[in-house]
Design a protein around this motif. Structure first.
Motif, mmCIF file in Angstrom:
data_model
loop_
_atom_site.group_PDB
_atom_site.id
_atom_site.type_symbol
_atom_site.label_atom_id
_atom_site.label_comp_id
_atom_site.label_asym_id
_atom_site.label_seq_id
_atom_site.Cartn_x
_atom_site.Cartn_y
_atom_site.Cartn_z
ATOM 1 N N GLU A 88 12.389 -2.180 9.593
ATOM 2 C CA GLU A 88 11.768 -1.447 8.481
ATOM 3 C C GLU A 88 11.161 -0.112 8.907
ATOM 4 O OE1 GLU A 88 11.854 -1.813 5.356
ATOM 5 O OE2 GLU A 88 11.973 -3.919 4.807
ATOM 6 N N ALA A 89 10.706 -0.013 10.162
ATOM 7 C CA ALA A 89 9.914 1.159 10.548
ATOM 8 C C ALA A 89 10.487 1.900 11.747
ATOM 9 C CB ALA A 89 8.471 0.733 10.825
ATOM 10 N N GLN A 90 11.753 1.692 12.030
ATOM 11 C CA GLN A 90 12.386 2.433 13.119
ATOM 12 C C GLN A 90 12.278 3.931 12.825
ATOM 13 O OE1 GLN A 90 16.428 1.209 13.709
ATOM 14 N NE2 GLN A 90 16.432 1.849 15.832
ATOM 15 N N GLY A 91 11.804 4.691 13.783
ATOM 16 C CA GLY A 91 11.638 6.129 13.591
ATOM 17 C C GLY A 91 10.319 6.520 12.948
ATOM 18 N N GLU A 92 9.527 5.546 12.536
ATOM 19 C CA GLU A 92 8.210 5.818 11.951
ATOM 20 C C GLU A 92 7.164 5.895 13.068
ATOM 21 O OE1 GLU A 92 7.349 6.347 8.628
ATOM 22 O OE2 GLU A 92 9.513 6.489 8.418
ATOM 23 N N PRO A 93 6.019 6.522 12.816
ATOM 24 C CA PRO A 93 4.954 6.555 13.823
ATOM 25 C C PRO A 93 4.466 5.130 14.136
ATOM 26 C CG PRO A 93 4.336 7.819 11.859
ATOM 27 C CD PRO A 93 5.665 7.204 11.591
ATOM 28 N N TYR A 94 3.876 4.978 15.309
ATOM 29 C CA TYR A 94 3.386 3.659 15.733
ATOM 30 C C TYR A 94 2.430 3.061 14.698
ATOM 31 C CZ TYR A 94 1.201 -0.020 18.445
ATOM 32 O OH TYR A 94 0.721 -1.242 18.858
ATOM 33 N N ALA A 95 1.535 3.861 14.149
ATOM 34 C CA ALA A 95 0.587 3.359 13.142
ATOM 35 C C ALA A 95 1.332 2.792 11.934
ATOM 36 C CB ALA A 95 -0.363 4.460 12.701
ATOM 37 N N GLY A 96 2.457 3.382 11.582
ATOM 38 C CA GLY A 96 3.264 2.876 10.480
ATOM 39 C C GLY A 96 3.893 1.543 10.799
ATOM 40 N N LYS A 97 4.238 1.331 12.064
ATOM 41 C CA LYS A 97 4.801 0.045 12.489
ATOM 42 C C LYS A 97 3.742 -1.054 12.389
ATOM 43 C CE LYS A 97 8.303 2.184 15.278
ATOM 44 N NZ LYS A 97 8.980 2.395 16.510
ATOM 45 N N VAL A 98 2.532 -0.729 12.849
ATOM 46 C CA VAL A 98 1.434 -1.691 12.736
ATOM 47 C C VAL A 98 1.169 -1.993 11.257
ATOM 48 C CG1 VAL A 98 -1.025 -2.091 13.177
ATOM 49 C CG2 VAL A 98 0.388 -0.968 14.918
ATOM 50 N N ALA A 99 1.216 -0.973 10.424
ATOM 51 C CA ALA A 99 0.948 -1.156 8.991
ATOM 52 C C ALA A 99 2.011 -2.028 8.327
ATOM 53 C CB ALA A 99 0.852 0.198 8.294
ATOM 54 N N VAL A 100 3.282 -1.902 8.713
ATOM 55 C CA VAL A 100 4.337 -2.768 8.166
ATOM 56 C C VAL A 100 4.049 -4.222 8.533
ATOM 57 C CG1 VAL A 100 6.783 -3.400 8.398
ATOM 58 C CG2 VAL A 100 6.133 -1.014 7.989
ATOM 59 N N ALA A 101 3.705 -4.475 9.795
ATOM 60 C CA ALA A 101 3.369 -5.836 10.214
ATOM 61 C C ALA A 101 2.142 -6.349 9.462
ATOM 62 C CB ALA A 101 3.130 -5.876 11.717
ATOM 63 N N THR A 102 1.191 -5.462 9.226
ATOM 64 C CA THR A 102 -0.028 -5.837 8.508
ATOM 65 C C THR A 102 0.281 -6.259 7.079
ATOM 66 O OG1 THR A 102 -1.373 -4.410 9.912
ATOM 67 C CG2 THR A 102 -2.298 -4.995 7.759
ATOM 68 N N VAL A 103 1.226 -5.598 6.431
ATOM 69 C CA VAL A 103 1.625 -5.986 5.074
ATOM 70 C C VAL A 103 2.101 -7.434 5.054
ATOM 71 C CG1 VAL A 103 3.415 -5.640 3.299
ATOM 72 C CG2 VAL A 103 2.101 -3.688 4.156
ATOM 73 N N VAL A 104 2.923 -7.805 6.033
ATOM 74 C CA VAL A 104 3.417 -9.180 6.092
ATOM 75 C C VAL A 104 2.257 -10.156 6.263
ATOM 76 C CG1 VAL A 104 4.848 -10.813 7.398
ATOM 77 C CG2 VAL A 104 5.683 -8.493 6.960
ATOM 78 N N LEU A 105 1.346 -9.863 7.177
ATOM 79 C CA LEU A 105 0.194 -10.741 7.413
ATOM 80 C C LEU A 105 -0.712 -10.808 6.187
ATOM 81 C CD1 LEU A 105 -0.589 -9.639 11.060
ATOM 82 C CD2 LEU A 105 0.531 -11.758 10.324
ATOM 83 N N ASN A 106 -0.897 -9.680 5.513
ATOM 84 C CA ASN A 106 -1.705 -9.679 4.291
ATOM 85 C C ASN A 106 -1.065 -10.554 3.223
ATOM 86 O OD1 ASN A 106 -3.604 -7.995 5.433
ATOM 87 N ND2 ASN A 106 -2.882 -6.147 4.407
ATOM 88 N N ARG A 107 0.258 -10.540 3.156
ATOM 89 C CA ARG A 107 0.944 -11.411 2.200
ATOM 90 C C ARG A 107 0.738 -12.882 2.560
ATOM 91 N NH1 ARG A 107 6.699 -8.835 0.181
ATOM 92 N NH2 ARG A 107 5.835 -6.862 -0.572
ATOM 93 N N VAL A 108 0.810 -13.210 3.838
ATOM 94 C CA VAL A 108 0.580 -14.590 4.267
ATOM 95 C C VAL A 108 -0.803 -15.052 3.804
ATOM 96 C CG1 VAL A 108 0.232 -16.095 6.280
ATOM 97 C CG2 VAL A 108 2.160 -14.489 6.238
ATOM 98 N N ASP A 109 -1.780 -14.167 3.865
ATOM 99 C CA ASP A 109 -3.161 -14.500 3.505
ATOM 100 C C ASP A 109 -3.461 -14.363 2.011
ATOM 101 O OD1 ASP A 109 -3.621 -14.953 6.205
ATOM 102 O OD2 ASP A 109 -4.423 -12.945 6.565
ATOM 103 N N HIS A 110 -2.509 -13.871 1.235
ATOM 104 C CA HIS A 110 -2.695 -13.617 -0.202
ATOM 105 C C HIS A 110 -2.175 -14.799 -1.017
ATOM 106 C CE1 HIS A 110 -2.323 -11.577 -4.083
ATOM 107 N NE2 HIS A 110 -3.106 -10.621 -3.595
ATOM 108 N N ALA A 111 -2.894 -15.159 -2.057
ATOM 109 C CA ALA A 111 -2.536 -16.318 -2.885
ATOM 110 C C ALA A 111 -1.192 -16.174 -3.605
ATOM 111 C CB ALA A 111 -3.638 -16.575 -3.909
#
Length: 196
Positions: A88-111
């Motif tokens: 999803e984030a190939q070629g994106e800045p490192y912070a964007g890669k962390v943010a993509v992973a964070t979206v997945v984790l936020n979904r896991v924690d979301h009802a």
């Protein structure tokens, strides 16, 4: 709610004299130079959860202290998360890669989303016709993650629960659904807009 349940279970076990702590992976003895951040990354756990489980309000650690390590994200799920980040984030800045992973984790924690990384990554809509993440549909998810994507996935896990609550991301130049533009933007990093 999950943390409150763990604390309640832990309290009940202490009161009843049982020593098995379900939901906890290991005990760890703090060594010189350790930080909650380092320990969290080594065990694939959130720094917040690590501190909460051990009743720390300060990040100060002393060598010899015993910590309970909460249940961690499995190596298999870290790999899946890192492969999604790469796709999803190939070629994106490192912070964007962390943010993509964070979206997945936020979904896991979301009802409103499934409860595991694997279920979130593989989620489908419209009777299985539409994948939540295009790399699952086009096979990019099957390619090996690069080291930066693995590092980003582990950093997102360590920062889990800290952030702005993004549960979506999209590229405004390629997004095909007007619905996504109605979501509240939390941050823009590189070509991705993150939203909730």
């Amino acid at each position: 709610m999950k943390n409150k349940m763990k604390i309640l279970i832990s309290s009940l076990l202490v009161v009843t004299g049982l020593t098995v702590l379900p939901g906890f992976a290991d005990a760890y003895t703090v060594k010189q130079g350790d930080t909650f951040w380092k320990i969290a990354q080594n065990y694939n756990v959130s720094t917040n959860e690590l501190m909460n489980v051990n009743n720390y309000s300060s990040s100060m650690l002393y060598p010899g202290a015993e910590l309970t390590i909460p249940s961690s994200v499995s190596d298999k799920e870290v790999d899946l998360l890192a492969r999604l980040v790469r796709a999803e984030a190939q070629g994106e800045p490192y912070a964007g890669k962390v943010a993509v992973a964070t979206v997945v984790l936020n979904r896991v924690d979301h009802a409103d989303f499934p409860n595991t990384i694997t279920e979130v990554v593989n989620e489908t809509y419209s009777n299985g016709a539409i994948h939540a993440f295009s790399p699952v549909a086009n096979g990019e998810i099957n390619k090996e993650a690069d080291s930066e994507s693995v590092r980003a996935a582990k950093e997102a896990i360590a920062f889990r629960g800290q952030g702005q609550g993004s549960i979506y991301f999209y590229n405004p130049n390629t997004a095909q659904s007007d619905w996504i533009f109605s979501r509240e933007t939390t941050v823009t990093i590189g070509d991705h807009v993150f939203a909730k």
